[in-house]
Enzyme design. Structure first.
Site, PDB file in Angstrom:
ATOM      1  N   ASP A  57     -55.381  59.228-115.219  1.00 14.80           N
ATOM      2  CA  ASP A  57     -56.708  59.862-115.137  1.00 14.80           C
ATOM      3  C   ASP A  57     -57.083  60.421-116.507  1.00 14.80           C
ATOM      4  O   ASP A  57     -56.210  60.770-117.302  1.00 14.80           O
ATOM      5  CB  ASP A  57     -56.679  61.034-114.141  1.00 14.80           C
ATOM      6  CG  ASP A  57     -56.701  60.585-112.684  1.00 14.80           C
ATOM      7  OD1 ASP A  57     -57.075  59.428-112.405  1.00 14.80           O
ATOM      8  OD2 ASP A  57     -56.349  61.408-111.816  1.00 14.80           O
TER       9      ASP A  57
ATOM     10  N   ARG B  74     -60.581  52.116-115.969  1.00 17.76           N
ATOM     11  CA  ARG B  74     -61.524  52.678-115.000  1.00 17.76           C
ATOM     12  C   ARG B  74     -62.643  53.322-115.806  1.00 17.76           C
ATOM     13  O   ARG B  74     -62.358  54.117-116.708  1.00 17.76           O
ATOM     14  CB  ARG B  74     -60.839  53.737-114.140  1.00 17.76           C
ATOM     15  CG  ARG B  74     -61.830  54.493-113.231  1.00 17.76           C
ATOM     16  CD  ARG B  74     -61.251  55.804-112.690  1.00 17.76           C
ATOM     17  NE  ARG B  74     -60.125  55.601-111.810  1.00 17.76           N
ATOM     18  CZ  ARG B  74     -59.189  56.532-111.581  1.00 17.76           C
ATOM     19  NH1 ARG B  74     -59.247  57.704-112.196  1.00 17.76           N
ATOM     20  NH2 ARG B  74     -58.186  56.279-110.784  1.00 17.76           N
TER      21      ARG B  74
HETATM   22  C1  FAD Z   1     -62.355  56.627-108.217  1.00 16.92           C
HETATM   23  C2  FAD Z   1     -62.834  57.689-109.147  1.00 16.92           C
HETATM   24  C3  FAD Z   1     -61.988  58.190-110.100  1.00 16.92           C
HETATM   25  C4  FAD Z   1     -62.429  59.167-111.019  1.00 16.92           C
HETATM   26  N1  FAD Z   1     -61.601  59.573-112.013  1.00 16.92           N
HETATM   27  C5  FAD Z   1     -62.064  60.426-112.948  1.00 16.92           C
HETATM   28  C6  FAD Z   1     -61.280  60.768-114.093  1.00 16.92           C
HETATM   29  O1  FAD Z   1     -60.158  60.287-114.290  1.00 16.92           O
HETATM   30  N2  FAD Z   1     -61.824  61.653-114.973  1.00 16.92           N
HETATM   31  C7  FAD Z   1     -63.075  62.196-114.823  1.00 16.92           C
HETATM   32  O2  FAD Z   1     -63.514  62.960-115.680  1.00 16.92           O
HETATM   33  N3  FAD Z   1     -63.813  61.894-113.735  1.00 16.92           N
HETATM   34  C8  FAD Z   1     -63.351  61.030-112.803  1.00 16.92           C
HETATM   35  N4  FAD Z   1     -64.146  60.708-111.731  1.00 16.92           N
HETATM   36  C9  FAD Z   1     -65.381  61.483-111.445  1.00 16.92           C
HETATM   37  C10 FAD Z   1     -66.579  60.903-112.153  1.00 16.92           C
HETATM   38  O3  FAD Z   1     -66.447  61.122-113.533  1.00 16.92           O
HETATM   39  C11 FAD Z   1     -67.895  61.559-111.665  1.00 16.92           C
HETATM   40  O4  FAD Z   1     -67.889  62.924-111.904  1.00 16.92           O
HETATM   41  C12 FAD Z   1     -68.190  61.351-110.187  1.00 16.92           C
HETATM   42  O5  FAD Z   1     -67.794  60.087-109.766  1.00 16.92           O
HETATM   43  C13 FAD Z   1     -69.694  61.467-109.933  1.00 16.92           C
HETATM   44  O6  FAD Z   1     -70.393  60.512-110.694  1.00 16.92           O
HETATM   45  P1  FAD Z   1     -71.138  59.240-110.062  1.00 16.92           P
HETATM   46  O7  FAD Z   1     -70.963  58.113-111.021  1.00 16.92           O
HETATM   47  O8  FAD Z   1     -70.674  58.985-108.692  1.00 16.92           O
HETATM   48  O9  FAD Z   1     -72.670  59.591-110.129  1.00 16.92           O
HETATM   49  P2  FAD Z   1     -73.507  60.819-109.555  1.00 16.92           P
HETATM   50  O10 FAD Z   1     -74.900  60.591-110.034  1.00 16.92           O
HETATM   51  O11 FAD Z   1     -72.859  62.117-109.869  1.00 16.92           O
HETATM   52  O12 FAD Z   1     -73.429  60.601-108.010  1.00 16.92           O
HETATM   53  C14 FAD Z   1     -74.182  59.612-107.318  1.00 16.92           C
HETATM   54  C15 FAD Z   1     -74.306  60.070-105.877  1.00 16.92           C
HETATM   55  O13 FAD Z   1     -73.013  60.085-105.262  1.00 16.92           O
HETATM   56  C16 FAD Z   1     -72.854  61.231-104.458  1.00 16.92           C
HETATM   57  N5  FAD Z   1     -71.718  62.012-104.982  1.00 16.92           N
HETATM   58  C17 FAD Z   1     -71.117  61.867-106.169  1.00 16.92           C
HETATM   59  N6  FAD Z   1     -70.059  62.694-106.292  1.00 16.92           N
HETATM   60  C18 FAD Z   1     -69.992  63.380-105.133  1.00 16.92           C
HETATM   61  C19 FAD Z   1     -69.096  64.354-104.603  1.00 16.92           C
HETATM   62  N7  FAD Z   1     -68.035  64.791-105.281  1.00 16.92           N
HETATM   63  N8  FAD Z   1     -69.341  64.829-103.362  1.00 16.92           N
HETATM   64  C20 FAD Z   1     -70.372  64.369-102.632  1.00 16.92           C
HETATM   65  N9  FAD Z   1     -71.240  63.447-103.059  1.00 16.92           N
HETATM   66  C21 FAD Z   1     -71.053  62.945-104.284  1.00 16.92           C
HETATM   67  C22 FAD Z   1     -74.156  61.958-104.453  1.00 16.92           C
HETATM   68  O14 FAD Z   1     -74.909  61.496-103.358  1.00 16.92           O
HETATM   69  C23 FAD Z   1     -74.806  61.519-105.736  1.00 16.92           C
HETATM   70  O15 FAD Z   1     -76.196  61.573-105.692  1.00 16.92           O
HETATM   71  C24 FAD Z   1     -63.740  59.686-110.873  1.00 16.92           C
HETATM   72  C25 FAD Z   1     -64.601  59.167-109.909  1.00 16.92           C
HETATM   73  C26 FAD Z   1     -64.193  58.176-109.075  1.00 16.92           C
HETATM   74  C27 FAD Z   1     -65.167  57.590-108.087  1.00 16.92           C
END
Ligand code: FAD
Length: 302
Positions: free
Chosen positions: A125, A175
């Site tokens: 991560d 990722r």
């Molecule tokens: C498999 C995976 C691994 C990840 N690993 C890392 C990592 O190693 N380091 C790191 O910094 N970040 C990590 N993240 C988190 C990532 O960086 C984002 O903060 C997170 O995924 C939200 O961004 P988004 O692209 O989904 O877009 P957004 O615009 O934030 O979300 C799109 C939509 O998804 C929904 N949504 C998103 N997140 C949530 C939530 N937590 N709860 C409820 N609804 C939500 C909402 O409806 C939102 O409108 C990871 C995410 C995923 C999916």
């Protein structure tokens, strides 16, 4: 919206632990490995793969890293004997990266060795910007030993275009996510569209270079952009996977699986669930807002 999210975060410490557990149940598989494997089996039955994350980060004493490593080793053994379709995701700060990088490397090597024995893939991560460079370095050191290790790059980081070029040149398994830690404007893009542009460019560069990419997002705009690139490059389904967090946008997840794409769900578990939930919520108040909205507006479960 910001004010609502901040209010949710400020009132969190007043919320009884049992109630926080109710909120976080959707996003955290449980306290122990058995809870997590039950979730993984359910996801596998739905056609999804999983990645297990043992909760715990930013340890303050080297001794604490031992428990995390032992839990990962137990998880790897049990996953193999159960035959579930899952790999693991590891945070290097939980192995002491911020207190003793040499010890962190030693502990990470123990996890890699155990994973190698079972042929299991290990994803590192990505955490806050103070450890970005060292994390990438440790990734490349590990990549010298095995192909079954992957990196995460965050689209909001200004440095990520350069890191993507490095990763593409090294045929890294990456990722791509937006980035969850709060970073200053000198370090990270702050605007939604800027972050989306960076994200789409990174995915295009990596897929174009033949890297295996984990497209980790719930943002439908980015999912559509990635699908367009996959179609343009005529990539087989084995060349990439979508990734989502447990409990988030299950309808989008099911749509992608039904369309024949590989999809992996991030499944965190462990005794540290309370600290993890609270830290995540404080670090990024927008998540607190999502959770409360989903809870009261009755979003879909799992
Ligand atoms: C498999 C995976 C691994 C990840 N690993 C890392 C990592 O190693 N380091 C790191 O910094 N970040 C990590 N993240 C988190 C990532 O960086 C984002 O903060 C997170 O995924 C939200 O961004 P988004 O692209 O989904 O877009 P957004 O615009 O934030 O979300 C799109 C939509 O998804 C929904 N949504 C998103 N997140 C949530 C939530 N937590 N709860 C409820 N609804 C939500 C909402 O409806 C939102 O409108 C990871 C995410 C995923 C999916």
């Amino acid at each position: 919206m910001k004010a609502f999210n901040q209010l949710v975060v400020r009132t969190l410490p007043l919320v009884p632990r049992r109630l926080v557990r109710v909120f976080s149940a959707r996003y955290v598989a449980g306290e122990n490995l058995e809870d997590a494997l039950a979730v993984v089996r359910r996801l596998n039955a739905e056609g999804c793969m999983a990645t297990l994350d043992v909760l715990g980060e930013d340890v303050t004493r080297v001794e604490e890293t031992e428990r995390t490593v032992e839990e990962y080793r137990r998880a790897l053994d049990t996953m193999a004997s159960d035959g579930v379709d899952s790999n693991i995701s590891v945070k290097l700060t939980a192995l002491g990266l911020k207190i003793d990088p040499a010890e962190c490397r030693r502990q990470f090597a123990r996890i890699l060795d155990a994973a190698e024995q079972h042929g299991t893939f290990v994803r590192i991560d990505m955490e806050d910007s103070s450890v970005t460079e060292e994390t990438i370095r440790i990734y490349f050191e590990a990549r010298g030993r095995t192909e079954r290790v992957g990196l995460v790059l965050q689209a909001y980081m200004r440095r990520s275009a350069a890191d993507t070029a490095r990763a593409a040149a090294g045929s890294a398994n990456v990722r791509v996510c937006k980035g969850i830690y709060v970073e200053p404007p000198e370090v990270a893009f702050q605007e939604r569209e800027e972050i989306r542009r960076s994200y789409a460019a990174m995915v295009d560069t990596l897929l174009g270079a033949g890297c295996y990419v984990g497209i980790a997002t719930h943002d439908e705009v980015l999912v559509e952009r990635a699908l367009a690139t996959i179609a343009r490059l005529k990539l087989p389904r084995e060349a990439y996977e979508f990734q989502m967090l447990l409990g988030v946008t299950p309808a989008l997840r099911r749509r992608l699986v039904a369309a024949g794409h590989r999809l992996r769900v991030y499944v965190p578990y462990g005794e540290a669930w309370y600290g993890y939930s609270m830290r995540r919520l404080k670090e990024n108040p927008a998540i607190a807002g999502h959770i409360v909205k989903n809870f009261f507006m009755g979003g879909e479960r799992v």
